[in-house]
Design an enzyme around this catalytic site. Structure first.
Site, PDB file in Angstrom:
ATOM      1  N   ASP A   1      -9.977   1.516  -4.569  1.00 37.47           N
ATOM      2  CA  ASP A   1     -10.562   1.142  -3.281  1.00 37.47           C
ATOM      3  C   ASP A   1     -12.067   0.984  -3.381  1.00 37.47           C
ATOM      4  OD1 ASP A   1      -8.346   0.821  -1.797  1.00 37.47           O
ATOM      5  OD2 ASP A   1      -8.514   2.676  -0.649  1.00 37.47           O
TER       6      ASP A   1
ATOM      7  N   ASP B   1       0.829  -1.208   0.000  1.00 39.77           N
ATOM      8  CA  ASP B   1       0.000   0.000   0.000  1.00 39.77           C
ATOM      9  C   ASP B   1       0.867   1.262   0.000  1.00 39.77           C
ATOM     10  OD1 ASP B   1      -2.427   1.345   0.035  1.00 39.77           O
ATOM     11  OD2 ASP B   1      -3.251   0.106   1.645  1.00 39.77           O
TER      12      ASP B   1
HETATM   13  C1  DGJ Z   1      -6.047   1.117   1.362  1.00 48.45           C
HETATM   14  C2  DGJ Z   1      -6.205  -0.073   0.462  1.00 48.45           C
HETATM   15  O1  DGJ Z   1      -6.456   0.303  -0.842  1.00 48.45           O
HETATM   16  C3  DGJ Z   1      -7.272  -0.993   1.035  1.00 48.45           C
HETATM   17  O2  DGJ Z   1      -7.522  -2.053   0.149  1.00 48.45           O
HETATM   18  C4  DGJ Z   1      -6.756  -1.497   2.334  1.00 48.45           C
HETATM   19  O3  DGJ Z   1      -5.608  -2.281   2.132  1.00 48.45           O
HETATM   20  C5  DGJ Z   1      -6.459  -0.336   3.259  1.00 48.45           C
HETATM   21  N1  DGJ Z   1      -5.627   0.641   2.649  1.00 48.45           N
HETATM   22  C6  DGJ Z   1      -5.810  -0.815   4.512  1.00 48.45           C
HETATM   23  O4  DGJ Z   1      -5.420   0.187   5.320  1.00 48.45           O
END
Ligand code: DGJ
Length: 727
Positions: free
Chosen positions: A529, A463
């Site tokens: 997301d 991430d």
């Molecule tokens: C942002 C990511 O895109 C999500 O899928 C997840 O992993 C969260 N962060 C976790 O903090």
């Protein structure tokens, strides 16, 4: 390729993958493109000379009013009056570069000095010498086997003092027929929204200053004939293979030139080169096509030919994030793992929340050891069960980031990127760790490597949730976005070197970093997301302009989407995710048994279809009915294809007309059937009642593409799968 291979060469013709690039090579100017686009065939040397002559302008009293040719690194000293390709200075001098001589060397894959790499490219390397400015400027243009152009420039400081490169932006000219521009914009959880406008005089510039391409990234900048679509018109476009600050721009100059270009956006001093050292621009990739499908296919073919491209069947993923968020509870996670395995899931990924003090997003980043309170026996009880159930284990990490509320930041405040004013504003309560600092780099890479080894981690979800603003080295105070980007690449490479077979997903808060730079190391991207299946249609279609479907992570979420609140049927959710690298991100322990049965059917279907979906050619139709979308994948031998027709808006209640199925072999006969029907929420069924859907119809690829079959009327947010099999 035709033409001799030394400096005196006037015109060179490179041919690969249905693309011709014809370049004029002068002894004092970097190469100038005379043609980039359709394959010109086997052109004789005399014809190339004719091409050069044909490009000559009427005599004029100044070359500056109308440039006959503009180089792939345009320079003012040649009369170009637009944005220069290189701007820099030696303490205020040596800022206008001109070459006493330029040498050009053409290499073919397999010849001396140019090993026959997997890309089977032709390469033109040109070196310009500017004695007065004490600079060497090199351009390298590769025409890859797929017809994709890769272009970069390098500036080498031959002087005795420092030279600062302010920008270095190679360019590719497009013809006057390119009247319309297309790029992307967006926001977090709403990425890759296409935008179009006319290619007017002036500059259209899309920059990224957040240390990553970002959620509003242009991704590509295309120029095409009016109204170009996926299968109509002609289009040229560029993409930058770099994950840090950057720019893509289109310039239509009054002197008659239309250029597409791109480069890194350098912060003060980032482009400074000491005597004897160099700065290289990132690779700028250029593609063209008769429509966007062909434009994309050159990217896909190139990526698939790389040795590191994932070729094993893309495993069905269960990601825990939207199932449990930070609520890590071993019994619940074990139950989730059991449910996942029972459905045929092949990779179980433990998302954020497993490490020290990470009960929410305010603390813990940087402390890469398992939280003792939540996981008293380490991750072993979960990992062992996941492995025993026959699944791979994946783990979420965010190695470039740090919470100020962490043991790491408390122990090493100087490892946090910052300026004279401190580390700057937080984003999601976090800051950026200075990976250009060798101690910080070694600390993080060793901890993550240790976890990979200890738990047999097969996959890291990587991430990146804070943009790189105020990102300077604590000790020197100098900007560090360039160094950070390079260090991230090094860290990914080192982890992969240390752990054979380790896969990495570029997550970046969803789709913020999916450029061809990071894809040298990443095996998958998390496209957004937002996993709402309705939105996923747009995300897949436009992310797919550069990346093939096997690299695009697509998950089936909960019935009511967590981001948009939209309620969607399971068939629609799964049928949408089917066309990427399929996964599930839903609390299966709360799903009803009927839903689990339905999901199992989709997982089975994905496993049956994934070879076709992940090796075939992506096609998209230009439907004239707004709100209807048709995409598909055609096997490379065109023996079969799977299409998906989706209704994304309320369109019509009566049958919407003919549906043309693109990409098949015009001369082969196909059996066309409806492979699945799906239901909108609340049981509004899709029952294609056309005779062809019930019984199948035999038609040639030509008839299917040019005449088509009657489309079913679909309610909103419903889809059907259509299969064509050669008989
Ligand atoms: C942002 C990511 O895109 C999500 O899928 C997840 O992993 C969260 N962060 C976790 O903090």
């Amino acid at each position: 390729m035709t033409g001799p291979q030394e400096a005196a060469t006037r015109v060179v013709h490179l041919r690969r993958g249905g693309t011709s690039v014809v370049l004029r090579l002068d002894p004092e100017v970097l190469p100038c493109v005379l043609h980039w686009g359709s394959d010109l065939g086997d052109v004789r040397a005399s014809e190339l000379d004719g091409l050069l002559l044909a490009a000559r302008l009427p005599e004029s009293d100044s070359v500056m009013y109308r440039q006959e040719a503009v180089s792939i690194l345009p320079q003012h000293s040649t009369g170009w009056l637009g944005r220069p390709g290189l701007l820099g200075s030696r303490d205020g001098t040596a800022w206008s570069v001109a070459f006493e001589h330029v040498t050009h060397r053409v290499d073919e894959a397999g010849t001396d000095g140019w090993p026959d790499g997997p890309d089977g490219a032709a390469r033109l390397v040109s070196i310009g010498t500017d004695h007065a400015c004490k600079l060497l400027v090199t351009t390298e243009l590769r025409l890859l086997a797929s017809g994709l152009v890769a272009l970069r420039a390098t500036v080498t400081n031959e002087g005795a003092d420092r030279y600062e490169v302010n920008h270095l932006e190679p360019a590719l000219p497009v013809p006057d027929a390119a009247q319309e521009l297309l790029d992307m914009t967006g926001a977090h959880a709403h990425e890759r929204v296409p935008q179009r406008h006319r290619f007017e005089a002036g500059q259209w510039m899309r920059e990224a200053w957040g240390g990553r391409p970002g959620h509003d990234s242009a991704t590509v900048l295309c120029a095409g004939t009016e109204g170009f679509g996926f299968r109509r018109g002609t289009v040229w476009g560029v993409h930058l293979g770099w994950s840090g600050n950057q720019v893509l721009s289109a310039e239509r100059h009054t002197a008659g030139w239309r250029l597409l270009r791109g480069g890194e956006r350098l912060l003060p001093d980032e482009g400074t080169i000491a005597p004897g050292t160099s700065y290289s621009s990132p690779w700028l990739y250029g593609s063209w096509g008769r429509g966007l499908d062909e434009f994309s296919a050159r990217f896909h073919e190139y990526l698939r030919a790389r040795p590191q491209h994932p070729t094993s069947p893309r495993p069905v993923v269960l990601n825990t994030w939207e199932a449990v968020y930070f609520d890590h509870d071993l019994p619940k996670l074990l139950e989730l793992a059991e449910a996942a395995a029972a459905l045929g899931v092949e990779r179980f990924v433990l998302d954020d929340g497993w490490f020290h003090a990470r009960r929410d997003d305010t603390a813990g980043l940087g402390d890469w050891h398992v939280d003792e309170d939540v996981w008293p026996d380490g991750l072993n009880p979960l990992v062992d069960r996941v492995h025993a159930l026959g699944m791979e284990f994946g783990l979420w990490v965010e190695p470039e980031m740090v919470n100020l509320d962490s043991d790491l930041a408390r122990a090493h405040p100087d490892w946090v990127l910052q300026t004279e004013h401190g580390p700057g504003l937080p984003a999601r309560h976090q800051h950026v760790l200075d990976l250009g600092n060798p101690d910080a780099f070694a600390h993080v890479v060793d901890l993550i490597s240790g976890l990979v080894k200890q738990y047999g981690v097969a996959y890291l979800k990587w991430d990146h949730n804070r943009p790189l603003v105020d990102a300077g080295h604590a000790r020197t105070g100098r900007p560090s976005v360039h160094a950070q980007t390079a260090a991230t690449y090094r860290m990914m490479a080192e982890l992969k070197d240390r752990h054979d077979g380790l896969e990495i997903e570029s997550c970046c808060a969803g789709g913020g970093r999916l450029d061809l730079g990071i894809m040298e190391y990443a095996d998958r991207v998390w496209v957004s997301d937002c996993i709402d299946a309705h939105e996923l249609h747009r995300l897949l279609r436009w992310t797919g302009l550069t990346l093939p479907r096997e690299l695009l992570g697509t998950h089936v979420g909960a019935p009511t989407d967590h981001t948009t609140g939209r309620r969607l049927s399971l068939d629609f959710r799964a049928g949408s995710a089917l066309f990427g690298h399929f996964g599930v991100e839903w609390d299966l322990t709360a799903a009803e048994s009927g839903e689990l049965d339905q999901l199992r059917t989709w997982i089975d279907r994905y496993k049956q279809e994934r070879t076709l979906l992940h090796t075939g050619t992506v096609v998209n139709a230009d439907l004239d009915v707004p709100g209807l979308e048709l995409t598909g994948v055609v096997a490379r031998d065109r023996g079969e294809a799977l299409y998906r027709l989706s209704a994304l808006e309320h369109t019509v209640t009566t049958p919407p007309g003919r549906l043309q199925l693109p990409g098949l072999d015009p001369d082969r006969l196909y059996l066309v059937t409806c492979a699945a029907t799906t239901h909108a929420p609340d049981g509004v069924g899709v029952r294609p009642t056309m005779p062809w859907a019930r019984e199948g119809v035999r038609m040639t690829g030509r008839l299917l593409e040019q005449v088509g079959v009657q489309a079913p009327a679909l309610p909103v947010d419903a889809l059907v799968l259509i299969r064509a099999t050669a008989i």
